[in-house]
Design an enzyme around this catalytic site. Structure first.
Site, PDB file in Angstrom:
ATOM      1  CG  PHE A 112     -20.119 -36.929  14.321  1.00  0.00           C
ATOM      2  CD1 PHE A 112     -21.362 -37.294  14.818  1.00  0.00           C
ATOM      3  CD2 PHE A 112     -20.057 -36.409  13.038  1.00  0.00           C
ATOM      4  CE1 PHE A 112     -22.517 -37.145  14.058  1.00  0.00           C
ATOM      5  CE2 PHE A 112     -21.196 -36.250  12.268  1.00  0.00           C
ATOM      6  CZ  PHE A 112     -22.435 -36.624  12.780  1.00  0.00           C
ATOM      7  CB  ILE A 113     -15.947 -35.724  20.026  1.00  0.00           C
ATOM      8  CG1 ILE A 113     -14.525 -35.782  20.612  1.00  0.00           C
ATOM      9  CG2 ILE A 113     -16.961 -35.701  21.171  1.00  0.00           C
ATOM     10  CD1 ILE A 113     -13.439 -35.482  19.658  1.00  0.00           C
ATOM     11  CD  GLU A 155     -15.804 -39.430  13.458  1.00  0.00           C
ATOM     12  OE1 GLU A 155     -16.584 -38.783  12.738  1.00  0.00           O
ATOM     13  OE2 GLU A 155     -15.778 -40.685  13.496  1.00  0.00           O
ATOM     14  CG  HIS A 158     -26.434 -33.918  13.474  1.00  0.00           C
ATOM     15  ND1 HIS A 158     -27.191 -35.058  13.474  1.00  0.00           N
ATOM     16  CD2 HIS A 158     -25.493 -34.086  12.497  1.00  0.00           C
ATOM     17  CE1 HIS A 158     -26.747 -35.890  12.538  1.00  0.00           C
ATOM     18  NE2 HIS A 158     -25.716 -35.317  11.932  1.00  0.00           N
ATOM     19  CD  GLN A 212     -19.431 -34.009   8.250  1.00  0.00           C
ATOM     20  OE1 GLN A 212     -20.191 -34.964   8.465  1.00  0.00           O
ATOM     21  NE2 GLN A 212     -18.795 -33.838   7.098  1.00  0.00           N
ATOM     22  CG  PHE A 213     -22.450 -32.177  13.175  1.00  0.00           C
ATOM     23  CD1 PHE A 213     -23.274 -31.066  13.319  1.00  0.00           C
ATOM     24  CD2 PHE A 213     -22.353 -32.777  11.924  1.00  0.00           C
ATOM     25  CE1 PHE A 213     -23.983 -30.563  12.259  1.00  0.00           C
ATOM     26  CE2 PHE A 213     -23.064 -32.278  10.844  1.00  0.00           C
ATOM     27  CZ  PHE A 213     -23.876 -31.163  11.005  1.00  0.00           C
TER      28      PHE A 213
END
Length: 658
Positions: free
Chosen positions: A423-424, A397, A464, A419-420
């Site tokens: 995950f940032i 990322e 998630h 993606q979710f």
């Protein structure tokens, strides 16, 4: 020191010498000014000039260089006016950052130089983005980026090299191995003989060059650069050198054995090259003295010009207006051709129509190409737009967000899919320290949209299901959008992509396939910073966003006797305070519903704003309703307890009865 200079012209040899000597003499003067208290800090590159100068002279003027804080020779070789550099170091208005940052934390598009931030690693991924833009634009250009041996321990280094190798980007990664990361010696930084060996793990070509030999640096880098222009690929170069002063002047050098200084003093790049040029009759004592006299005059004159400049007069409006690149909203009106589509389809349509509208728009993310992304939003995109524009990325990322920044620097747009949204966190640093601050610091916008599939009520557990908008609403320089309806999602996403500033675009996963609405088929835009009043009433103001709007609607449907103003914020940064205040002044009561846990969330700031600006109109306390102060759990009964849907009804009725 041996110089293989047979193929260099006399004017090239003199230029190499002058370009090394000038930053050395500037540094010597800066150290005097530092001791006099006339500048605040200095990071010395003494002993490393051959690397900065050799690499810069080996590249073409239109090719980007991303230096570090010890690469003064890059700036002077690219002919940046010295008085402006000194004003930058002194925090004057004519400096590149208008007093907002110090040292070499700036860039200059005019000179194709992009400075680093103190976190070091992110600039490596930025170089990937610039190189990617040039590759897509069919420009045979090389991008060079610097780091130190200490910086190679950062994850950004490995991510950037991997991305560059996978995409075969024309980047020269330059490691200045000067023996110490601040005071930490190389044997405590890495456990391999040469850092150049790391290239093997990425299927990348590498070289080791004597960083104190200006002829070797210039001729070898020039040959490598020309080869890369013809055959795009990344190359890792380790320059062996030594830092003759401390990490910064206040650090001192007590941690370095004296024997090292004695050894490397004999390898000084300027002294040795000067002696060589005298031995082949290119220089004489008279010529050297003439050059030094001229440089001394230029340096003193630049210092005088900068020091005569007045101190900055602070202006709140100037500071606030420079946080974002100013943009005039361009409305694309809705046409009377609608289709009943899902939230997820609205996102997909908006992306596709924006790709059609902007030839310079690139999409990047994990599994977004053939697979169509985790939620199939980009399914079929590669058939229409190709893999150059719809790019699967490695799982990294941080480097991909940095690459997006590099694309913006080179004049392109990008949409990055997390993606979710959870995950940032793996790319947090470049978002809040690079994208958010670049325009304020030196006027470089970040034309980047980061899509954030987020939210709970889908039994996906703590990694998630987060809705982490509050991480970003408090960071000046970022815009945060969080639509609740398909119509808004399509129009707001189009506007976010048009906006030259960085935008975090939150998309609630629970709404993707459960919510349908009549949405215009054609491309249209909606303004950022404008809330929507979903329902109107005089009894109470309900404020929410995302899935919370629908929870509020469900509750109000069960209590038809409550006439509420229901405000869907749509954009959290900038925030539409005008709509909020007008409603509160009308109803006298307000309840704010958010999915995020309570403490430190968006609702807290909205509550504080209402208390500060509408206190005399209130007929009861401002009520906040949010999720529990726990991570979001997986099991459905635990998730139901965590989410605020049921608690909202109780709080609403209590406030109505107040």
């Amino acid at each position: 020191m041996q110089y293989q200079a047979e193929h260099l012209q006399e004017n090239e040899l003199i230029a190499l010498y002058k370009n090394m000597l000038f930053p050395r003499m500037i540094e010597e003067k800066m150290l005097i000014l530092l001791r006099q208290g006339k500048i605040s800090k200095w990071f010395s590159g003494m002993g490393q000039e051959a690397i900065s100068v050799g690499v810069t002279m080996a590249l073409k003027a239109e090719e980007y260089i991303l230096p570090m804080h010890r690469n003064l020779g890059v700036f002077t070789t690219r002919k940046i006016p010295l008085e402006q550099l000194i004003s930058q170091w002194n925090g004057k208005a004519s400096g590149f950052t208008k007093g907002r940052d110090r040292s070499f934390h700036f860039g200059s598009q005019a000179h194709k130089i992009i400075g680093m931030i103190s976190h070091l690693g992110p600039q490596l991924g930025v170089a990937d983005g610039i190189a990617l833009a040039h590759k897509l634009q069919n420009k045979n250009r090389v991008t060079a980026v610097f780091t130190g041996e200490g910086g190679t321990s950062e994850g950004d280094f490995h991510e950037a090299l991997n991305v560059a190798s996978v995409w075969q980007l024309p980047v020269i990664f330059c490691i200045e191995n000067n023996g110490y990361g601040l005071s930490t010696p190389t044997n405590e930084q890495y456990h391999c003989k040469d850092l150049a060996d790391r290239a093997l793990g990425y299927g990348m070509e590498s070289h080791i060059i004597d960083g104190n030999n200006i002829v070797d640096v210039f001729t070898k880098v020039k040959a490598i650069a020309e080869s890369i222009r013809q055959n795009h690929r990344p190359v890792l170069i380790e320059f062996k050198t030594f830092r003759m002063r401390g990490h910064e002047e206040s650090s001192g050098t007590d941690y370095v054995p004296n024997s090292l200084f004695e050894t490397w003093k004999t390898k000084d790049p300027i002294d040795n090259f000067e002696q060589f040029l005298q031995s082949i009759s290119v220089l004489s004592e008279d010529i050297i003295n003439e050059i030094k006299t001229d440089f001394t005059h230029n340096i003193n004159e630049a210092i005088a010009i900068s020091f005569e400049e007045s101190e900055i007069t602070p202006s709140e409006s100037v500071e606030l207006n420079d946080v974002y690149q100013q943009i005039k909203y361009q409305e694309v009106a809705v046409k009377n051709d609608f289709d009943n589509i899902r939230f997820i389809d609205a996102i997909s349509e908006s992306l596709k129509q924006s790709l059609e509208r902007h030839d310079n728009l690139i999409m990047m993310g994990q599994d977004i190409a053939e697979y169509g992304g985790a939620f199939k939003i980009t399914k079929g995109f590669i058939e229409q737009f190709g893999k150059d524009r719809i790019r699967n990325t490695p799982i990294c990322e941080s480097a991909i967000i940095e690459t997006a920044m590099g694309l913006s620097i080179a004049g392109m747009k990008s949409v990055v899919e997390m993606q979710f949204g959870d995950f940032i966190s793996s790319g947090f640093n470049p978002v809040v320290n690079l994208l958010a601050k670049s325009h304020y610091r030196w006027g470089q916008n970040a034309d980047v949209v980061i899509r954030m599939p987020c939210g709970g009520d889908v039994s996906a557990g703590p990694f998630h299901s987060q809705t982490n908008e509050a991480w970003f609403t408090k960071t000046p320089g970022l815009k945060v959008v969080y639509p609740a309806f398909p119509y808004d999602a399509k129009g707001l996403l189009a506007t976010a992509i048009n906006d030259p500033n960085p935008v975090l675009f939150f998309e609630h996963k629970a709404l993707y396939r459960t919510l349908k609405q009549e949405v215009p088929k054609d491309y249209f835009t909606l303004p950022l910073g404008k809330a929507s009043v979903v329902r109107k009433g005089k009894d109470i103001t309900v404020i929410s966003y995302g899935a919370g709007v629908h929870w509020a609607l469900d509750t109000l449907d069960q209590h038809q006797d409550i006439a509420a103003d229901l405000i869907d914020l749509r954009t959290l940064q900038p925030l539409d305070t005008e709509t909020i205040y007008n409603s509160v002044k009308k109803t006298g009561k307000v309840i704010i519903l958010q999915e995020d846990s309570l403490f430190g969330g968006v609702a807290s700031d909205i509550s504080a704003l209402i208390m500060e600006h509408c206190f005399e109109f209130l007929d009861g306390p401002v009520k906040r309703v949010a999720s529990l102060e726990t991570p979001i759990p997986f099991a459905k009964n635990l998730e139901n307890q965590y989410l605020p849907k049921d608690r909202f009804e109780k709080a609403l009725l209590t406030l109505m009865a107040y």
